[in-house]
Design a protein around this motif. Structure first.
Motif, PDB file in Angstrom:
ATOM      1  N   SER A 171       0.811  -1.229   0.000  1.00 19.05           N
ATOM      2  CA  SER A 171       0.000   0.000   0.000  1.00 19.05           C
ATOM      3  C   SER A 171       0.839   1.270   0.000  1.00 19.05           C
ATOM      4  N   THR A 172       2.125   1.153   0.286  1.00 17.94           N
ATOM      5  CA  THR A 172       2.993   2.341   0.297  1.00 17.94           C
ATOM      6  C   THR A 172       3.382   2.771  -1.115  1.00 17.94           C
ATOM      7  N   PHE A 173       3.075   1.958  -2.125  1.00 20.31           N
ATOM      8  CA  PHE A 173       3.365   2.309  -3.521  1.00 20.31           C
ATOM      9  C   PHE A 173       2.050   2.611  -4.239  1.00 20.31           C
ATOM     10  N   ASP A 174       1.959   3.782  -4.826  1.00 24.34           N
ATOM     11  CA  ASP A 174       0.699   4.242  -5.415  1.00 24.34           C
ATOM     12  C   ASP A 174       0.138   3.268  -6.453  1.00 24.34           C
ATOM     13  N   ASP A 175       1.004   2.693  -7.298  1.00 24.46           N
ATOM     14  CA  ASP A 175       0.483   1.831  -8.357  1.00 24.46           C
ATOM     15  C   ASP A 175       0.184   0.407  -7.879  1.00 24.46           C
ATOM     16  N   LEU A 176       0.630   0.048  -6.664  1.00 25.82           N
ATOM     17  CA  LEU A 176       0.289  -1.255  -6.097  1.00 25.82           C
ATOM     18  C   LEU A 176      -0.879  -1.182  -5.122  1.00 25.82           C
ATOM     19  N   LYS A 177      -1.163   0.022  -4.620  1.00 27.02           N
ATOM     20  CA  LYS A 177      -2.197   0.169  -3.583  1.00 27.02           C
ATOM     21  C   LYS A 177      -3.567  -0.353  -4.019  1.00 27.02           C
ATOM     22  N   PRO A 178      -4.022  -0.106  -5.267  1.00 25.97           N
ATOM     23  CA  PRO A 178      -5.347  -0.633  -5.646  1.00 25.97           C
ATOM     24  C   PRO A 178      -5.429  -2.154  -5.541  1.00 25.97           C
ATOM     25  N   TYR A 179      -4.325  -2.816  -5.816  1.00 29.13           N
ATOM     26  CA  TYR A 179      -4.314  -4.282  -5.764  1.00 29.13           C
ATOM     27  C   TYR A 179      -4.216  -4.768  -4.321  1.00 29.13           C
ATOM     28  N   ALA A 180      -3.483  -4.027  -3.507  1.00 32.28           N
ATOM     29  CA  ALA A 180      -3.440  -4.341  -2.080  1.00 32.28           C
ATOM     30  C   ALA A 180      -4.836  -4.207  -1.470  1.00 32.28           C
ATOM     31  N   ASP A 181      -5.527  -3.126  -1.832  1.00 34.31           N
ATOM     32  CA  ASP A 181      -6.896  -2.915  -1.332  1.00 34.31           C
ATOM     33  C   ASP A 181      -7.828  -4.030  -1.805  1.00 34.31           C
ATOM     34  N   GLN A 182      -7.655  -4.433  -3.049  1.00 36.89           N
ATOM     35  CA  GLN A 182      -8.496  -5.500  -3.604  1.00 36.89           C
ATOM     36  C   GLN A 182      -8.281  -6.807  -2.844  1.00 36.89           C
ATOM     37  N   LEU A 183      -7.027  -7.098  -2.499  1.00 29.46           N
ATOM     38  CA  LEU A 183      -6.737  -8.318  -1.750  1.00 29.46           C
ATOM     39  C   LEU A 183      -7.347  -8.246  -0.350  1.00 29.46           C
ATOM     40  N   GLY A 184      -7.349  -7.055   0.225  1.00 31.82           N
ATOM     41  CA  GLY A 184      -7.995  -6.873   1.527  1.00 31.82           C
ATOM     42  C   GLY A 184      -9.479  -7.189   1.466  1.00 31.82           C
ATOM     43  N   GLU A 185     -10.127  -6.773   0.384  1.00 26.80           N
ATOM     44  CA  GLU A 185     -11.550  -7.092   0.202  1.00 26.80           C
ATOM     45  C   GLU A 185     -11.770  -8.588   0.029  1.00 26.80           C
ATOM     46  N   ALA A 189       9.498  -6.717  -7.198  1.00 29.32           N
ATOM     47  CA  ALA A 189       9.825  -6.134  -8.503  1.00 29.32           C
ATOM     48  C   ALA A 189       9.803  -4.607  -8.447  1.00 29.32           C
ATOM     49  N   LYS A 190       8.797  -4.050  -7.785  1.00 28.03           N
ATOM     50  CA  LYS A 190       8.670  -2.597  -7.671  1.00 28.03           C
ATOM     51  C   LYS A 190       9.847  -2.005  -6.891  1.00 28.03           C
ATOM     52  N   GLN A 191      10.194  -2.642  -5.786  1.00 24.71           N
ATOM     53  CA  GLN A 191      11.321  -2.148  -4.980  1.00 24.71           C
ATOM     54  C   GLN A 191      12.630  -2.191  -5.772  1.00 24.71           C
ATOM     55  N   THR A 192      12.802  -3.249  -6.561  1.00 21.80           N
ATOM     56  CA  THR A 192      14.022  -3.388  -7.361  1.00 21.80           C
ATOM     57  C   THR A 192      14.078  -2.325  -8.457  1.00 21.80           C
ATOM     58  N   LEU A 193      12.954  -2.064  -9.096  1.00 24.76           N
ATOM     59  CA  LEU A 193      12.901  -1.036 -10.139  1.00 24.76           C
ATOM     60  C   LEU A 193      13.282   0.333  -9.588  1.00 24.76           C
ATOM     61  N   LEU A 194      12.869   0.601  -8.355  1.00 22.69           N
ATOM     62  CA  LEU A 194      13.118   1.919  -7.761  1.00 22.69           C
ATOM     63  C   LEU A 194      14.527   2.056  -7.210  1.00 22.69           C
ATOM     64  N   THR A 195      15.115   0.955  -6.762  1.00 25.01           N
ATOM     65  CA  THR A 195      16.409   1.055  -6.061  1.00 25.01           C
ATOM     66  C   THR A 195      17.611   0.640  -6.900  1.00 25.01           C
ATOM     67  N   GLN A 196      17.384  -0.180  -7.932  1.00 26.87           N
ATOM     68  CA  GLN A 196      18.529  -0.724  -8.675  1.00 26.87           C
ATOM     69  C   GLN A 196      18.591  -0.272 -10.134  1.00 26.87           C
ATOM     70  N   ASN A 197      17.556   0.393 -10.602  1.00 26.88           N
ATOM     71  CA  ASN A 197      17.532   0.917 -11.970  1.00 26.88           C
ATOM     72  C   ASN A 197      17.961  -0.132 -13.005  1.00 26.88           C
ATOM     73  N   PRO A 198      17.297  -1.286 -13.030  1.00 25.99           N
ATOM     74  CA  PRO A 198      17.698  -2.337 -13.989  1.00 25.99           C
ATOM     75  C   PRO A 198      17.485  -1.891 -15.428  1.00 25.99           C
ATOM     76  N   GLN A 199      18.236  -2.491 -16.339  1.00 28.98           N
ATOM     77  CA  GLN A 199      18.156  -2.151 -17.753  1.00 28.98           C
ATOM     78  C   GLN A 199      17.962  -3.415 -18.589  1.00 28.98           C
ATOM     79  N   GLY A 200      17.593  -3.243 -19.836  1.00 25.08           N
ATOM     80  CA  GLY A 200      17.545  -4.351 -20.786  1.00 25.08           C
ATOM     81  C   GLY A 200      16.607  -5.466 -20.358  1.00 25.08           C
TER      82      GLY A 200
END
Length: 606
Positions: free
Chosen positions: A483-497, A548-559
């Motif tokens: 829920s701390t990530f804006d684009d994951l929060k809707p799915y977190a909320d959905q799982l809560g339901e 995956a989200k945490q890795t994208l934000l912290t490690q800047n993967p490429q390719g």
């Protein structure tokens, strides 16, 4: 076409990034290992898979075992495979150093099974030996351990589980195979067993059956079942202590089943005691055989789930490769451009939907199974509350870990066939075989209906509902973090339901259980299992997307790495938009008061 049958990248992502397998090495039992040794074991399994079993996928299927004059012959590569697995230490990888094993976590051992079964599940031999040998090391005497286990782990002798009987099926309380005590402490065995995988073949020097039987005078039902070692060839003299000579133990192969799939593994009808000369050796204490079997069942059910996930994964990669290479028609918005070249079918939305479905099912299933294996490991080596909680969580998840990959794997492979169109129905491509092969997995080690009754009838209510409380707390932690990530929060909320919906369904069913109307309470247990499975796998996908989200934000993967992590988040979204909504219809049926499947006094035509 390339022969990719699993993704090493995805396996390492789940093991090391999502579940952090190396954290298990903090426990003394696993302290000899690290990430490097884990990967070396997986590489060793991959080498055997690539060289000894995957190249023979079709050949093993087309040249199935035959029973001739009481002898069963199998494909000659089976013996090479068993020998290579024994020499690599992979049959006993999870056994202790004292038992000749590598003391590896089940997390790693089960992934070895995944790799092998993705390569060719028609060579499902060594996993059976692992399970049978583990029963002996867990409950057998030192003499049984010393005599049987080394040859089983070396790949010289085949192990089996001999449970099922013609008249009993899955109802083990109705086992009638008898065991008559003899003065020397052994037992004379008489009876029949059916569907015994690898129950006899010429790739092993001996077949060691771990067999359920009833000692003369034992209590009726499951409380009177004992466990025995019943070899094909027994020591000639002096119980199990003579190593030099063997004689036939009167275990007759009286029939071989020619199956829909998994044709490379013989399934035998065995008859013991035709000449009144079958000897069995008691494992553990009398009348405790079923409890011993159940203690090992979690391991076996993870194995079946892994087999299903592996077969579906192999089919998915076959379909994915085909979709990238097969040109057909033009994109829907370019239908009028007849001079334009045809586009690969992977660019068509409906094909893409089928491929995303397969990816969502296979990678979600594998994640759940590694979760279950991790809990299995912790339940073995931890202490106190940590140990108890891990075991409760594992016990609750086990029906899902076995049945979701199996049931949904069948659907996934069906979509693999569909991706190929008409070619998928032919022997030109492997998916027709994989479609046949996977169908047994919802039946192995307890059918889906049995798993469903176990989940709803026992696991949801044991210890005052502590297991689901622990699970919901785990899921809630993932929801909070996502829920701390804006684009994951809707799915977190959905799982809560979905958690609330699940609890609501359980509460609506509970009055039937409280009144003692078990038949009504469990009438639609399979639908509850299906619904519960969707919610559990949705949790697994949220966990993967979070990493995956945490890795994208912290490690800047490429390719390729960038595409991999973005693909994880995209597949999570697909699962939530396409699979999770199915719980709505299931919940409606589960709360419906109309009863249509329970036999009534008025007989209706079926």
């Amino acid at each position: 076409m390339a022969t990719t049958y699993f993704s090493k990248r995805n396996l390492h992502f789940l093991l090391h990034e999502v579940f952090k397998a190396e954290e298990l090495t903090k426990y003394d039992y696993f302290s000899a290992h690290d990430r490097e040794t884990f990967n070396l074991v997986l590489d060793s399994a991959t080498y055997i898979a690539d060289t000894l079993i995957h190249p023979y996928l079709k050949e093993v299927d087309k040249n199935q075992p035959e029973l001739t004059n009481g002898q069963v012959t199998v494909h000659p590569k089976v013996k090479e495979f068993m020998k290579a697995m024994g020499e690599a230490g992979l049959i006993g990888a999870g056994f202790s150093f004292d038992q000749g094993g590598q003391q590896l976590p089940q997390m790693i051992s089960s992934c070895v099974g995944f790799i092998l079964m993705a390569a060719n599940n028609g060579m499902m031999y060594t996993g059976l030996s692992t399970g049978a040998a583990h029963l002996i090391t867990s409950f057998g005497s030192p003499e049984l351990n010393e005599f049987y286990v080394p040859n089983m782990l070396a790949g010289n002798w085949q192990g089996t589980m001999a449970l099922t009987e013609p008249q009993a099926g899955s109802s083990l309380s109705d086992v009638t195979t008898s065991a008559t005590p003899l003065p020397d402490g052994t037992y004379k065995i008489k009876g029949q067993k059916v569907f015994i995988s690898a129950g006899d073949h010429d790739a092993a020097d001996n077949i060691i059956h771990l067999m359920l039987a009833r000692i003369d005078g034992a209590p009726k039902g499951t409380k009177g079942i004992s466990l025995f070692v019943v070899p094909k060839y027994r020591p000639a003299v002096d119980g199990v202590s003579n190593h030099s000579s063997f004689i036939d133990n009167d275990v007759q192969s009286t029939g071989i089943y020619h199956k829909l799939g998994q044709k490379g593994v013989p399934a035998l009808h065995l008859t013991m005691g035709s000449d009144d000369n079958t000897i069995g050796y008691l494992v553990g204490e009398p009348n405790k055989g079923l409890s011993y079997m159940f203690q090992m069942m979690n391991e076996a059910r993870i194995g079946v789930g892994m087999t299903a996930a592996a077969i579906a994964t192999a089919a998915y990669y076959s379909a994915l490769q085909y979709a990238k290479e097969r040109p057909q028609s033009r994109r829907l918005n370019e239908k009028n451009l007849l001079d334009a070249p045809q586009t690969p079918i992977i660019n068509h939305p409906d094909v893409r939907r089928m491929l995303l479905f397969q990816k969502a099912i296979t990678e979600g299933s594998l994640s759940l199974l590694i979760e279950a294996a991790r809990l299995y490991d912790i339940s073995r080596v931890a202490e106190g509350e940590e140990k108890e909680n891990a075991f409760l969580l594992l016990d609750l998840l086990m029906p899902v870990a076995k049945s979701y990959p199996s049931e949904m794997g069948v659907q996934s492979v069906s979509q693999s066939v569909q991706t190929f169109g008409g070619y998928g129905f032919t022997e030109d491509f492997p998916v027709e075989q994989l479609y046949r092969d996977i169908r047994i997995t919802p039946i192995y080690e307890g059918t889906t209906g049995i798993q469903a009754q176990d989940l709803l009838g026992r696991k949801m209510t044991m210890k005052g509902g502590k297991a689901p409380q622990l699970l919901f707390a785990e899921i809630s932690r993932a929801i909070t973090e996502a829920s701390t990530f804006d684009d994951l929060k809707p799915y977190a909320d959905q799982l809560g339901e979905e958690l609330k919906r699940t609890q609501d369904v359980v509460m609506s069913l509970m009055p039937h259980a409280m009144k003692g109307d078990t038949e009504r309470y469990l009438a639609d247990a399979t639908l509850f299992l299906e619904m519960f499975g969707i919610v559990v796998v949705a949790w697994q996908w949220l966990k993967q997307a979070l990493v995956a989200k945490q890795t994208l934000l912290t490690q800047n993967p490429q390719g390729d790495d960038l595409a991999f992590y973005e693909g994880k988040i995209h597949t999570m979204k697909f699962f939530y938009h396409y699979e999770v909504p199915k719980t709505l219809g299931l919940a409606v049926r589960l709360k419906d008061t109309e009863v249509l499947t329970i036999v009534s006094e008025k007989e209706l035509a079926l």
